[in-house]
Design a protein around this motif. Structure first.
Motif, PDB file in Angstrom:
ATOM      1  N   ALA A 245      -3.469 -10.278  -8.324  1.00 16.99           N
ATOM      2  CA  ALA A 245      -4.929 -10.297  -8.328  1.00 16.99           C
ATOM      3  C   ALA A 245      -5.552  -9.666  -7.085  1.00 16.99           C
ATOM      4  CB  ALA A 245      -5.436 -11.732  -8.513  1.00 16.99           C
ATOM      5  N   PRO A 246      -5.060  -9.963  -5.872  1.00 16.61           N
ATOM      6  CA  PRO A 246      -5.718  -9.388  -4.699  1.00 16.61           C
ATOM      7  C   PRO A 246      -5.329  -7.950  -4.375  1.00 16.61           C
ATOM      8  CG  PRO A 246      -4.008 -10.902  -4.002  1.00 16.61           C
ATOM      9  CD  PRO A 246      -4.060 -10.991  -5.499  1.00 16.61           C
ATOM     10  N   VAL A 247      -4.168  -7.466  -4.853  1.00 10.00           N
ATOM     11  CA  VAL A 247      -3.710  -6.135  -4.428  1.00 10.00           C
ATOM     12  C   VAL A 247      -3.437  -5.206  -5.611  1.00 10.00           C
ATOM     13  CG1 VAL A 247      -1.955  -4.841  -3.156  1.00 10.00           C
ATOM     14  CG2 VAL A 247      -2.721  -7.060  -2.314  1.00 10.00           C
ATOM     15  N   LEU A 248      -2.473  -5.568  -6.449  1.00 10.91           N
ATOM     16  CA  LEU A 248      -2.023  -4.635  -7.478  1.00 10.91           C
ATOM     17  C   LEU A 248      -3.092  -4.334  -8.522  1.00 10.91           C
ATOM     18  CD1 LEU A 248       1.624  -5.926  -8.093  1.00 10.91           C
ATOM     19  CD2 LEU A 248       0.843  -4.103  -6.565  1.00 10.91           C
ATOM     20  N   ALA A 249      -3.770  -5.355  -9.035  1.00  9.84           N
ATOM     21  CA  ALA A 249      -4.762  -5.123 -10.087  1.00  9.84           C
ATOM     22  C   ALA A 249      -5.920  -4.249  -9.611  1.00  9.84           C
ATOM     23  CB  ALA A 249      -5.265  -6.456 -10.638  1.00  9.84           C
ATOM     24  N   PRO A 250      -6.541  -4.550  -8.470  1.00  6.41           N
ATOM     25  CA  PRO A 250      -7.671  -3.722  -8.053  1.00  6.41           C
ATOM     26  C   PRO A 250      -7.295  -2.396  -7.421  1.00  6.41           C
ATOM     27  CG  PRO A 250      -7.350  -5.482  -6.462  1.00  6.41           C
ATOM     28  CD  PRO A 250      -6.386  -5.735  -7.590  1.00  6.41           C
ATOM     29  N   SER A 251      -6.110  -2.296  -6.804  1.00  7.52           N
ATOM     30  CA  SER A 251      -5.790  -1.117  -5.996  1.00  7.52           C
ATOM     31  C   SER A 251      -4.768  -0.176  -6.635  1.00  7.52           C
ATOM     32  CB  SER A 251      -5.262  -1.551  -4.624  1.00  7.52           C
ATOM     33  OG  SER A 251      -6.219  -2.330  -3.934  1.00  7.52           O
ATOM     34  N   CYS A 252      -3.916  -0.669  -7.507  1.00  5.75           N
ATOM     35  CA  CYS A 252      -2.781   0.124  -7.983  1.00  5.75           C
ATOM     36  C   CYS A 252      -2.772   0.327  -9.495  1.00  5.75           C
ATOM     37  CB  CYS A 252      -1.463  -0.535  -7.570  1.00  5.75           C
ATOM     38  SG  CYS A 252      -1.354  -0.937  -5.801  1.00  5.75           S
ATOM     39  N   MET A 253      -3.350  -0.621 -10.227  1.00  5.23           N
ATOM     40  CA  MET A 253      -3.169  -0.690 -11.667  1.00  5.23           C
ATOM     41  C   MET A 253      -3.614   0.582 -12.399  1.00  5.23           C
ATOM     42  SD  MET A 253      -2.219  -2.443 -14.238  1.00  5.23           S
ATOM     43  CE  MET A 253      -2.159  -1.425 -15.696  1.00  5.23           C
ATOM     44  N   GLN A 254      -4.767   1.135 -12.045  1.00  2.14           N
ATOM     45  CA  GLN A 254      -5.328   2.223 -12.833  1.00  2.14           C
ATOM     46  C   GLN A 254      -4.442   3.463 -12.825  1.00  2.14           C
ATOM     47  OE1 GLN A 254      -7.544   1.871 -14.893  1.00  2.14           O
ATOM     48  NE2 GLN A 254      -8.502  -0.055 -14.271  1.00  2.14           N
ATOM     49  N   CYS A 255      -3.715   3.686 -11.734  1.00  2.20           N
ATOM     50  CA  CYS A 255      -2.824   4.859 -11.669  1.00  2.20           C
ATOM     51  C   CYS A 255      -1.424   4.529 -12.158  1.00  2.20           C
ATOM     52  CB  CYS A 255      -2.760   5.402 -10.249  1.00  2.20           C
ATOM     53  SG  CYS A 255      -4.329   6.029  -9.620  1.00  2.20           S
ATOM     54  N   HIS A 256      -0.935   3.359 -11.778  1.00  2.00           N
ATOM     55  CA  HIS A 256       0.446   2.979 -12.092  1.00  2.00           C
ATOM     56  C   HIS A 256       0.525   2.256 -13.431  1.00  2.00           C
ATOM     57  CE1 HIS A 256       2.549   3.975  -8.288  1.00  2.00           C
ATOM     58  NE2 HIS A 256       1.323   3.881  -7.783  1.00  2.00           N
ATOM     59  N   GLN A 257       0.167   2.963 -14.505  1.00  2.00           N
ATOM     60  CA  GLN A 257       0.298   2.426 -15.844  1.00  2.00           C
ATOM     61  C   GLN A 257       0.498   3.585 -16.799  1.00  2.00           C
ATOM     62  OE1 GLN A 257      -3.243   1.067 -17.987  1.00  2.00           O
ATOM     63  NE2 GLN A 257      -4.482   1.641 -16.202  1.00  2.00           N
ATOM     64  N   THR A 258       0.899   3.286 -18.001  1.00  2.00           N
ATOM     65  CA  THR A 258       1.065   4.314 -19.019  1.00  2.00           C
ATOM     66  C   THR A 258      -0.256   5.050 -19.207  1.00  2.00           C
ATOM     67  OG1 THR A 258       2.717   2.966 -20.148  1.00  2.00           O
ATOM     68  CG2 THR A 258       1.694   4.753 -21.408  1.00  2.00           C
ATOM     69  N   GLY A 259      -0.220   6.366 -19.063  1.00  2.00           N
ATOM     70  CA  GLY A 259      -1.428   7.166 -19.156  1.00  2.00           C
ATOM     71  C   GLY A 259      -2.081   7.438 -17.831  1.00  2.00           C
ATOM     72  N   GLY A 260      -1.682   6.713 -16.766  1.00  2.00           N
ATOM     73  CA  GLY A 260      -2.234   6.943 -15.446  1.00  2.00           C
ATOM     74  C   GLY A 260      -1.512   8.077 -14.745  1.00  2.00           C
ATOM     75  N   ILE A 261      -2.075   8.470 -13.605  1.00  4.28           N
ATOM     76  CA  ILE A 261      -1.485   9.622 -12.923  1.00  4.28           C
ATOM     77  C   ILE A 261      -0.135   9.279 -12.294  1.00  4.28           C
ATOM     78  CG2 ILE A 261      -3.736  10.641 -12.457  1.00  4.28           C
ATOM     79  CD1 ILE A 261      -3.512   9.689  -9.592  1.00  4.28           C
ATOM     80  N   ALA A 262       0.167   8.000 -12.170  1.00  2.00           N
ATOM     81  CA  ALA A 262       1.461   7.588 -11.612  1.00  2.00           C
ATOM     82  C   ALA A 262       2.381   7.037 -12.697  1.00  2.00           C
ATOM     83  CB  ALA A 262       1.256   6.548 -10.517  1.00  2.00           C
ATOM     84  N   ALA A 263       2.154   7.466 -13.936  1.00  2.00           N
ATOM     85  CA  ALA A 263       2.953   6.946 -15.054  1.00  2.00           C
ATOM     86  C   ALA A 263       4.415   7.359 -14.969  1.00  2.00           C
ATOM     87  CB  ALA A 263       2.359   7.408 -16.376  1.00  2.00           C
ATOM     88  N   GLU A 264       4.702   8.426 -14.220  1.00  2.00           N
ATOM     89  CA  GLU A 264       6.079   8.890 -14.098  1.00  2.00           C
ATOM     90  C   GLU A 264       6.718   8.418 -12.792  1.00  2.00           C
ATOM     91  OE1 GLU A 264       7.474  10.368 -16.639  1.00  2.00           O
ATOM     92  OE2 GLU A 264       5.538  10.230 -17.675  1.00  2.00           O
ATOM     93  N   SER A 265       6.000   7.558 -12.051  1.00  2.00           N
ATOM     94  CA  SER A 265       6.556   7.049 -10.793  1.00  2.00           C
ATOM     95  C   SER A 265       7.548   5.932 -11.077  1.00  2.00           C
ATOM     96  CB  SER A 265       5.428   6.547  -9.894  1.00  2.00           C
ATOM     97  OG  SER A 265       4.882   5.342 -10.417  1.00  2.00           O
ATOM     98  N   GLY A 266       8.102   5.388 -10.031  1.00  2.00           N
ATOM     99  CA  GLY A 266       9.059   4.307 -10.208  1.00  2.00           C
ATOM    100  C   GLY A 266       8.414   2.958 -10.421  1.00  2.00           C
ATOM    101  N   LEU A 267       7.076   2.888 -10.332  1.00  2.00           N
ATOM    102  CA  LEU A 267       6.376   1.614 -10.509  1.00  2.00           C
ATOM    103  C   LEU A 267       5.310   1.785 -11.589  1.00  2.00           C
ATOM    104  CD1 LEU A 267       5.832  -1.307  -9.632  1.00  2.00           C
ATOM    105  CD2 LEU A 267       4.225  -0.408  -7.924  1.00  2.00           C
ATOM    106  N   VAL A 268       5.555   1.233 -12.769  1.00  2.00           N
ATOM    107  CA  VAL A 268       4.613   1.302 -13.891  1.00  2.00           C
ATOM    108  C   VAL A 268       4.255  -0.126 -14.288  1.00  2.00           C
ATOM    109  CG1 VAL A 268       4.216   2.117 -16.229  1.00  2.00           C
ATOM    110  CG2 VAL A 268       5.624   3.469 -14.665  1.00  2.00           C
ATOM    111  N   LEU A 269       2.967  -0.422 -14.220  1.00  2.99           N
ATOM    112  CA  LEU A 269       2.475  -1.775 -14.475  1.00  2.99           C
ATOM    113  C   LEU A 269       1.805  -1.858 -15.837  1.00  2.99           C
ATOM    114  CD1 LEU A 269       0.868  -2.257 -10.932  1.00  2.99           C
ATOM    115  CD2 LEU A 269       3.099  -3.120 -11.707  1.00  2.99           C
ATOM    116  N   LYS A 270       1.654  -3.090 -16.303  1.00  3.33           N
ATOM    117  CA  LYS A 270       0.968  -3.321 -17.574  1.00  3.33           C
ATOM    118  C   LYS A 270      -0.408  -3.927 -17.321  1.00  3.33           C
ATOM    119  CE  LYS A 270       4.881  -3.877 -20.714  1.00  3.33           C
ATOM    120  NZ  LYS A 270       5.505  -4.765 -21.740  1.00  3.33           N
ATOM    121  N   PRO A 271      -1.416  -3.533 -18.130  1.00  2.00           N
ATOM    122  CA  PRO A 271      -2.755  -4.097 -17.956  1.00  2.00           C
ATOM    123  C   PRO A 271      -2.825  -5.532 -18.448  1.00  2.00           C
ATOM    124  CG  PRO A 271      -2.707  -2.701 -19.889  1.00  2.00           C
ATOM    125  CD  PRO A 271      -1.357  -2.562 -19.230  1.00  2.00           C
TER     126      PRO A 271
END
Length: 801
Positions: free
Chosen positions: A63-89
């Motif tokens: 809640a304090p870090v990943l959701a507001p700061s990382c989630m939008q890029c590190h998910q399927t369809g985001g610009i970091a979708a091919e990185s080593g860290l892919v999160l789910k909404p």
């Protein structure tokens, strides 16, 4: 007399609120499926070690870090979708367990531990640039998590990753089925429940209640609810007036070649009128046609939503529709080729396509995305290059706020970068890698929304760009921007001419579409926006904020899952929302952790007007015109209305000015309503169905008391306090006013009291041209009922629901 009652909004969704069609087949609270406040909700297992770890992960990192700061890029369809860290909404059912596993796997990888801290600070190469500063609250929280014990969810307890916050619900009390049906009927249908609808829920089950709510969703007032709520988001009604008319947008460049087919002859009749009478008649005919034509072209996107929902079509069609909505007036403008039986009926709306009504040829339609009014409401410029349109498309339909993706760089080097920073600078790329391809999908639409508005009709690129060295003949998009596409997928060459149709298909296939629509309609049903992500763990009330936010996000996810699995039926989504405790819950007096959320939402001016009409049988209107809606017209702005242009935010709490309006309404309308009621036979009345003018506390106390009780039931619904106390207090008020008037009233005439003191005058605004109108009150009961109605309609429950 009325006790202070704080209505709350309780953020909870129950498992199984899904299913398409008209009948409910899910599981909700019922006699056979009880869910008592304070118990663990479906999917949560608060006693297990796994769930405890997930709660810690949610509170300390997600809640304090990943959701507001990382989630939008590190998910399927985001610009970091091919990185080593892919999160789910949050819309994914097991997002917390899956995300904890993803974080642990990433940290365990080579250089993962170092990168998870260094990349957000841009201390090493990071495609998203710097997302928070060293030493910031988010950075400190991340450091604390990395230094703490490793969290895991591997004890085999079967948890699906939902967080149990059972204490959050300990004091929850829900509206009963009758009260829930009343609230739903007023919101969705603009009326009180019918006797048949009340009978249909007599078995007390949640299934019957849900079906009854679902069947409320038809008719004129449901369409009003849909289009008002949609406009509160889209604001396209900016063009439905004479100040910024939508019709003027269509004149630009003479592209709609039939635009004058109706209006030009009417204007010519004005110009050639030989007498004042002819000129007046011609002006009225032209004014009628112009007003209806402008309104038709301006409200077309809202009519599309109304058509899709009321015809039970998949809600995805609001983007994928290859048609637009026209009535006889806009049909003349667009020359679609369809025919209307009554060419002057503004309420006859039909789907149509523009084949030869546009100078550039057939117009490809992509629902709201290609709507002229949507495109003009969010215009572009030579430098903006459709980015605003991309931003709002993400926000409205995917619940992605691109502007909130990353920290805005204050680095002087970043700010001084002139080497196309949106393309090359990592500090800018975090937003522009997501935004700019979608901006490119709007490539065929010019600044004000015309399709390929260049002088030759070949593209919509501005002359300032085409005069430069980058442009090549046949280009549709800028060569110094990212190529058109969506979520890592490039726009196919075969879709260059209908790029928005391609984009619409991509967006509705995205897993974020369902949660985006839940977020779109959330304020319409619950009366407030979704809570923002709490970002400051040092806040004293951070834990409460996080609890409320987490439950709302879980609710969004579960509603979205049901919406998706049910075939995107918006009526089902609205019914599921109305069945949830967030719509039905009441706050216990000792509870403090619900903040300003509340089940008692403030009604808009339009909704309050419909409620007043439903409760009393008539509008608050001018004496000379019973259809003149004072709340929707004279007092609209004062009561928090919007113009969709400069005033775009509804008031969500009653301010002093709005309270004054309700006070005036409660005093001014009672003369009209009481007299109008007693002019009708008892069987045709809305309010006074149990008494006649001759019934007084002296000769018919039982009937009067019964009528008082019924007025409380109709106007207040559930008074939320001691009902007997309210009934006795209201009867006492009526009796005291009546007794005082019998002893001291100077006159029984309704329009004055035979006194020269204007401040004591009892003038009642009535229609004196009506010879059959009541003009006297010989038993002084009408004035007494007016006093009681003033009291009841001035109560806080009237503007809230």
């Amino acid at each position: 007399m009325r006790a202070g009652c704080s209505l709350i909004l309780l953020c909870l969704v129950l498992a199984g609120c899904s299913g398409g069609g008209n009948e409910y087949a899910g599981e909700l609270i019922s006699d056979s499926n009880p869910q008592q406040p304070g118990t663990t909700l479906p999917g949560g297992n608060g006693a297990s070690a796994c769930s405890a770890e997930l709660e810690r992960f949610n509170a300390e990192l997600w809640a304090p870090v990943l959701a507001p700061s990382c989630m939008q890029c590190h998910q399927t369809g985001g610009i970091a979708a091919e990185s080593g860290l892919v999160l789910k909404p949050a819309s994914a059912s097991s997002y917390l367990a899956d995300n904890l596993s993803a974080v642990n796997t990433y940290i365990a990888s080579a250089s993962g531990l170092a990168n998870i801290e260094a990349k957000p600070l841009a201390q090493v190469v990071h495609g998203g640039g710097r997302v928070f500063a060293a030493g910031s609250a988010a950075h400190q929280v991340l450091q604390g998590w990395l230094a703490g014990p490793v969290a895991s969810c591997s004890d085999g307890d079967g948890s699906d990753g939902s967080v149990s916050l059972s204490a959050f619900w300990d004091e929850a009390v829900l509206l009963d089925n009758n009260a829930t049906l009343r609230k739903s009927a007023l919101l969705f249908a603009g009326r009180l429940p019918t006797t048949a609808e009340q009978v249909s829920i007599a078995d007390g089950t949640e299934i019957s209640l849900r079906n009854a709510i679902r069947h409320l969703m038809s008719g004129e007032h449901f369409s009003d609810f849909l289009m008002e709520s949609a406009n509160d988001r889209l604001l396209t009604n900016k063009f439905a007036n004479s100040r910024t008319p939508g019709l003027e947008l269509l004149y630009e460049g003479g592209r709609f070649t039939f635009i004058e087919s109706r209006l030009a002859p009417l204007q010519q009749a004005v110009n050639s009128a030989a007498t004042d009478e002819q000129r007046q008649a011609a002006n009225e005919a032209f004014g009628f046609a112009w007003e209806n034509t402008n309104k038709a072209v301006a409200t077309a996107p809202l009519q599309l939503i109304n058509y899709v929902v009321t015809h039970d079509r998949p809600y995805s069609e609001v983007l994928t529709a290859t048609y637009m909505m026209v009535n006889p007036f806009s049909n003349d403008v667009y020359h679609t080729g369809i025919r209307f039986a009554d060419n002057n009926n503004p309420d006859d709306w039909r789907p149509a396509q523009i084949i030869d009504g546009y100078a550039g040829g057939p117009l490809p339609q992509a629902g709201l995305l290609s709507s002229q009014m949507f495109l003009a409401r969010y215009p572009s410029t030579d430098t903006n290059r459709n980015r605003a349109r991309a931003r709002w498309a993400y926000y409205f339909f995917l619940n992605v706020d691109i502007e909130g993706l990353a920290l805005r760089s204050m680095d002087p080097a970043d700010l001084a970068d002139t080497n196309n920073p949106t393309l090359n600078n990592p500090a800018c790329a975090v937003c522009h890698e997501i935004m700019d391809p979608v901006a490119g999908a709007f490539q065929n639409y010019g600044d004000n929304g015309h399709y390929r508005d260049a002088w030759d009709g070949d593209d919509s690129l501005p002359d300032t760009y085409k005069a430069g060295s980058l442009y090549q003949q046949g280009d549709l998009w800028y060569r110094d921007m990212r190529a058109p596409g969506f979520a890592g997928t490039a726009l196919p060459a075969t879709s260059r001419d209908n790029s928005l149709q391609w984009l619409a298909q991509q967006m509705v296939a995205d897993e974020r579409f369902a949660s985006g629509i839940v977020a779109f309609w959330w304020p319409a049903v619950f009366g407030s926006e979704l809570l923002p992500q709490p970002t400051e763990p040092s806040d004293v009330d951070y834990a409460d904020k996080l609890a409320r936010y987490s439950e709302q996000q879980r609710m969004v996810g579960e509603l979205a899952t049901a919406f998706r699995s049910g075939g995107y039926q918006l009526k089902d989504l609205l019914a599921d929302m109305a069945m949830s405790p967030v719509f039905r819950a009441l706050q216990a007096p000792a509870s403090t952790n619900y903040g300003d959320m509340g089940a008692g939402q403030l009604l808009t001016a339009e909704q309050l007007s419909r409620k007043i009409q439903a409760l009393s049988g008539g509008l608050w209107h001018h004496t000379w015109d019973e259809n003149y809606d004072l709340l929707a017209r004279d007092y609209y702005g004062l009561y928090g209305g919007i113009d969709s242009d400069t005033v775009v935010q509804r008031a969500q709490s009653l301010n002093t000015l709005m309270y004054a309006v309700t006070g005036r309404m409660s005093q001014e309308m009672v003369c009209q309503r009481v007299v109008a009621e007693f002019e009708l036979p008892k069987a045709q009345r809305t309010l006074f169905t149990l008494v006649e003018m001759t019934d007084t506390p002296a000769n018919a106390s039982a009937q009067v008391q019964a009528q008082v009780n019924r007025l409380i039931e109709v106007i207040w619904g559930d008074p939320l306090t001691d009902l007997a106390l309210e009934q006795n207090s209201a009867y006492t008020l009526f009796n005291e006013v009546w007794s005082e008037r019998m002893a001291n009233a100077p006159s029984d005439w309704l329009y004055h009291n035979d006194t020269s003191d204007d401040q004591q005058d009892e003038f009642c605004l009535l229609d004196w041209d009506n010879d059959a109108a009541l003009k006297q009150d010989p038993n002084h009961t009408l004035r007494s009922w007016m006093a009681l109605l003033t009291y009841l309609f001035s109560d806080f429950t009237v503007p809230y629901e």
